[in-house]
Design a protein around this motif. Structure first.
Motif, mmCIF file in Angstrom:
data_model
loop_
_atom_site.group_PDB
_atom_site.id
_atom_site.type_symbol
_atom_site.label_atom_id
_atom_site.label_comp_id
_atom_site.label_asym_id
_atom_site.label_seq_id
_atom_site.Cartn_x
_atom_site.Cartn_y
_atom_site.Cartn_z
ATOM 1 N N GLY A 1 0.944 -1.172 -0.204
ATOM 2 C CA GLY A 1 0.004 0.060 0.160
ATOM 3 C C GLY A 1 1.083 1.312 -0.214
ATOM 4 N N GLU A 2 0.462 2.230 0.302
ATOM 5 C CA GLU A 2 1.298 3.582 0.623
ATOM 6 C C GLU A 2 2.062 3.558 1.591
ATOM 7 O OE1 GLU A 2 -1.371 6.943 1.085
ATOM 8 O OE2 GLU A 2 -2.727 6.706 -0.595
ATOM 9 N N ASP A 3 3.320 4.120 1.314
ATOM 10 C CA ASP A 3 4.392 4.063 1.972
ATOM 11 C C ASP A 3 4.818 2.522 2.228
ATOM 12 O OD1 ASP A 3 4.340 6.636 2.414
ATOM 13 O OD2 ASP A 3 2.991 6.629 4.052
ATOM 14 N N ASP B 1 8.060 3.585 -5.058
ATOM 15 C CA ASP B 1 6.629 3.227 -4.785
ATOM 16 C C ASP B 1 5.984 3.728 -6.282
ATOM 17 O OD1 ASP B 1 6.238 2.419 -2.138
ATOM 18 O OD2 ASP B 1 6.894 4.472 -1.422
ATOM 19 N N SER C 1 10.067 1.666 0.095
ATOM 20 C CA SER C 1 9.598 3.112 0.086
ATOM 21 C C SER C 1 10.370 3.901 0.625
ATOM 22 C CB SER C 1 8.355 2.975 1.222
ATOM 23 O OG SER C 1 7.185 2.232 0.499
ATOM 24 N N ASP D 1 4.259 5.424 -9.322
ATOM 25 C CA ASP D 1 3.711 6.586 -9.764
ATOM 26 C C ASP D 1 3.283 6.788 -11.153
ATOM 27 O OD1 ASP D 1 3.891 9.342 -11.062
ATOM 28 O OD2 ASP D 1 4.515 10.040 -9.085
#
Length: 569
Positions: free
Chosen positions: A224-226, A279, A274, A281
Motif C-alpha cells: 500500500g502507500e508508504d 513506490d 518506500s 507513480d
C-alpha cells in the motif's frame, strides 16, 4: 470457430477508384470508438529465451477463462503443448519463433460483479524469444501500447531482454516487469531490483512483494502507500500447474500468525523500498521512468491474476499515432491500421497468407473497402479473423488497439498502412541490420517455379531479407538474417509448404551497410565487399568483417556506407 477459405475478395481489386468511407459509420460513432478504445489494452511479452513467455501467455489466457487448461511449452508429463506455439519447429524445440496474437476479455478481479465492473479487451501479442528473431519482435513492438518484461529469477537481466527493452525505450512504450520462476531457487528480490535500476536505468516499483525466498514461493504481499503491507495473497499449488492456483486473501495479522518471520521479513523489505522512493507513480510509469514489478510463477499460475489486474489498471489504452507527415491520427478519426506481421502456413489445409494489422483509429467493419496507402489501390476485407494460436474466428468489428488478421492479403507487407476517408500513412517499420548471409538455391531445377514463389512469399513476410545482384542472378538469391535459425525456418517452410528442398550455402560476410548507386561500382571492386539490391530497392553493401569496414571508411571516405536503422553492429 469458423475458418474462412481463401478468396479473391480479400485481395486488391487492382483498380484506382476511391475506397468507401465507412470507418466512422455505424457502429463507429466517435463517442463509441473512444469508449471502446478506452477499455482496450494491447501489449507484448518480451524476454530472453526460456524465461517463460509462452507459458505466461497460456497462464494469462487461463485466468481470463479463454482456455480451461494451460500447457507447458515442451508438453512433458502428459501436459499439452502451448496453444500459442504452432509451428512444428516450435513444438520440437520448445521455443517460439513466430509471433502469435491472442485476444480475450478480462474483468479486473476486485471489481468483478460490482457497479464498477468494466470488461476489458486484452490484445496480447506473444513474441519470439529466440535472439535470431529480434526483427519479428521489433515489428510487434510497433503494434502495442505497453510491454511485459519477463525476467528469470535466477538469471536476471539477459542480453536479449536488454536489447528489447532498448526498443521499448526508443518507442516510448511503458514496461511492466514480471520476475518469473519464483518457485525455483534464484537470486534475492532486492538484488534483482538493483540490477534493473543499474543496468537499464528503470526504477522498479513493486506493487506486490514475494513472501518466501526464490524456491519457496508462498504468496504475495500487496503493498500500500508508504510500503505498508495491506494484504497477503496465499497461493496453493495445483497438480502440474494446469489449473488456476487457488488464492486465499488474508489480513496482515493473519499473515503474521501463519507465516511468522517469513512475513515479517517481507514486510520489512517492502518498507525499505518506500524509503528508497520505490513506490508506484502512474505519470512516471507512463513516461518510461519507472516500472511496476510483480513476482510470479507462470508455470504454477502464481501471481498471474495480479499481472492481468495490473495491466488493465495501469497500462495505457490506445492513443493517437503520428503519421509520416507528423500529424496525429486520433483514435476517433476515420479507420486506419498498420500491418505489423505477415504469416503464411498457419492453416495447412489451405495455403493461406495472414496479414496481422493493428487498428489505429476508427472502427473496422468486416467487408469494408479500405485504401492501401503504399499503392493507392482499394482493398476489400471480406475475410477478417481474430486468431488464438491455430484457432480462428471471424471478426465483424474491431476498434483501436485490436489486432485483426486479413486472409490472403497478398499485397500487404509489414509496415504498410490501410485507411478510409482522410489519407494517412504511418512510418515504415525499421529493419535490424542482418549479421548472417547465405545463398539460397533449389536442389532440383524442375522445382524452380515453386522455389521462386516460396522465396517471394518468405521475403514478403519478413522471415529473411532477400538480396539480389546481376552477378548471382535470380536463381541464387542471398538471404540476410539476424540469426542463422531464420535460415532453418526458411528451409523447413519451403519443404512443408512448397515441396522444395532448398540448398543453403553460407557466405563469409558479417556486416551490412546501406549504400547508393554512386558508390556501388567502387565498393564491388573492394576485396571482401559485395553490393546487393534488397527487395524494397535499398542497396546494401555486405562486408566481410568490421576491420575491412574500418579500412574502407578510412581510405575511401567519399563512399556511402550508412548503418541501418535499428542496427545491432
Amino acid at each position: 470457430m469458423s475458418t474462412p477459405h481463401a478468396s479473391a475478395d480479400s485481395q486488391s481489386t487492382g483498380t484506382t477508384e476511391p475506397a468507401q468511407s465507412s470507418g466512422t459509420a455505424k457502429p463507429g460513432a466517435a463517442k463509441e470508438v473512444r469508449a471502446e478504445a478506452e477499455r482496450r489494452r494491447t501489449f507484448a511479452v518480451i524476454s530472453h529465451p526460456d524465461a517463460g513467455k509462452s507459458t505466461l501467455t497460456e497462464a494469462l489466457a487461463l485466468h481470463a477463462k479463454v482456455i480451461s487448461e494451460a500447457g507447458a511449452v515442451h508438453g512433458k508429463a502428459g501436459r499439452k503443448s502451448t496453444v500459442s506455439d504452432w509451428m512444428e519447429m516450435e513444438k520440437a524445440r520448445g521455443i517460439s519463433v513466430s509471433s502469435t496474437a491472442l485476444q480475450f476479455n478480462y474483468t479486473r478481479s476486485d471489481v468483478a460483479g460490482t457497479d464498477d465492473e468494466v470488461v476489458n479487451v486484452v490484445n496480447l501479442v506473444d513474441t519470439p524469444g529466440h535472439s535470431d528473431f529480434s526483427e519479428d519482435t521489433y515489428r510487434v513492438l510497433t503494434a502495442v501500447d505497453a510491454a511485459v518484461m519477463l525476467i528469470d529469477a535466477a538469471k536476471g537481466l539477459e542480453p536479449q531482454t536488454l536489447k528489447l527493452f532498448q526498443v521499448c525505450r526508443h518507442r516510448g512504450i511503458p514496461v511492466v516487469t514480471v520476475i518469473n520462476k519464483w518457485d525455483r531457487p534464484g537470486r534475492t528480490p532486492l538484488e534483482l531490483l538493483d540490477e534493473i535500476d543499474e543496468r537499464i536505468g528503470l526504477m522498479p516499483t513493486p506493487l506486490f512483494w514475494p513472501v518466501g525466498i526464490a524456491g519457496d514461493f508462498r504468496g504475495l504481499l500487496r503493498r500500500g502507500e508508504d510500503g505498508d503491507a495491506t494484504e497477503y495473497i496465499k497461493f496453493t499449488r495445483t497438480a502440474g500447474g494446469a489449473k488456476i492456483a487457488p488464492e486465499e486473501h488474508l489480513s496482515p495479522a493473519e499473515a503474521l500468525a501463519l507465516e511468522g518471520d517469513t512475513w515479517v521479513e517481507a514486510a520489512e523489505e517492502s518498507e525499505l523500498l518506500s524509503s528508497n522512493g520505490q513506490d508506484h507513480d502512474q505519470e512516471l510509469f507512463l513516461a518510461g521512468q519507472t516500472s511496476p514489478v510483480i513476482f510470479a510463477s507462470a508455470m504454477l499460475n502464481f501471481g498471474v491474476r495480479q499481472i492481468l489486474d495490473t495491466l488493465v489498471t495501469l497500462a495505457p489504452p490506445p492513443r493517437a499515432r503520428l503519421a509520416i507527415d507528423e500529424t496525429a491520427r486520433e483514435v476517433d478519426d476515420p479507420f486506419s491500421a498498420v500491418v505489423f506481421k505477415v504469416q503464411a502456413g498457419m492453416d495447412t489445409a489451405h495455403r493461406d497468407r495472414l496479414a496481422f494489422m493493428r487498428v489505429v483509429s476508427g472502427v473496422f467493419e468486416r467487408g469494408m473497402v479500405v485504401t492501401h496507402a503504399q499503392t493507392g489501390k482499394p482493398f476489400a476485407t471480406k475475410y477478417a479473423l481474430t486468431v488464438f494460436g491455430r484457432e480462428r474466428s471471424t471478426v465483424e468489428n474491431a476498434y483501436p488497439g485490436d489486432v485483426v488478421g486479413l486472409v490472403n492479403a497478398t499485397a500487404l507487407a509489414p509496415g504498410h498502412t490501410l485507411y478510409v476517408d482522410k489519407k494517412v500513412e504511418f512510418p515504415p517499420i525499421p529493419s535490424f541490420a542482418p549479421e548472417h548471409f547465405a545463398i539460397l538455391r533449389a536442389e532440383s531445377a524442375s522445382k524452380y517455379k515453386q522455389f521462386r514463389k516460396a522465396v517471394d512469399q518468405l521475403d514478403s513476410e519478413g522471415v529473411v531479407q532477400i538480396l539480389r545482384n546481376d552477378v548471382r542472378g535470380d536463381a541464387s538469391p542471398v538471404m540476410a538474417a539476424v540469426g542463422p535459425m531464420q535460415f532453418e525456418v526458411v528451409a523447413a517452410r519451403m519443404k512443408a509448404e512448397y515441396n522444395v528442398d532448398p540448398k543453403i550455402e553460407h557466405l563469409g560476410y558479417s556486416l551490412a551497410r546501406r549504400t547508393d548507386a554512386a558508390s556501388a561500382d567502387e565498393l564491388n571492386r573492394q576485396r571482401g565487399v559485395e553490393v546487393f539490391t534488397r527487395s524494397d530497392g535499398v542497396l546494401l553493401a555486405l562486408v566481410s568483417d568490421k576491420w575491412r569496414l574500418q579500412y574502407i571508411l578510412k581510405e575511401l571516405p567519399e563512399l556511402t556506407l550508412e548503418p541501418l536503422v535499428a542496427a545491432t553492429d
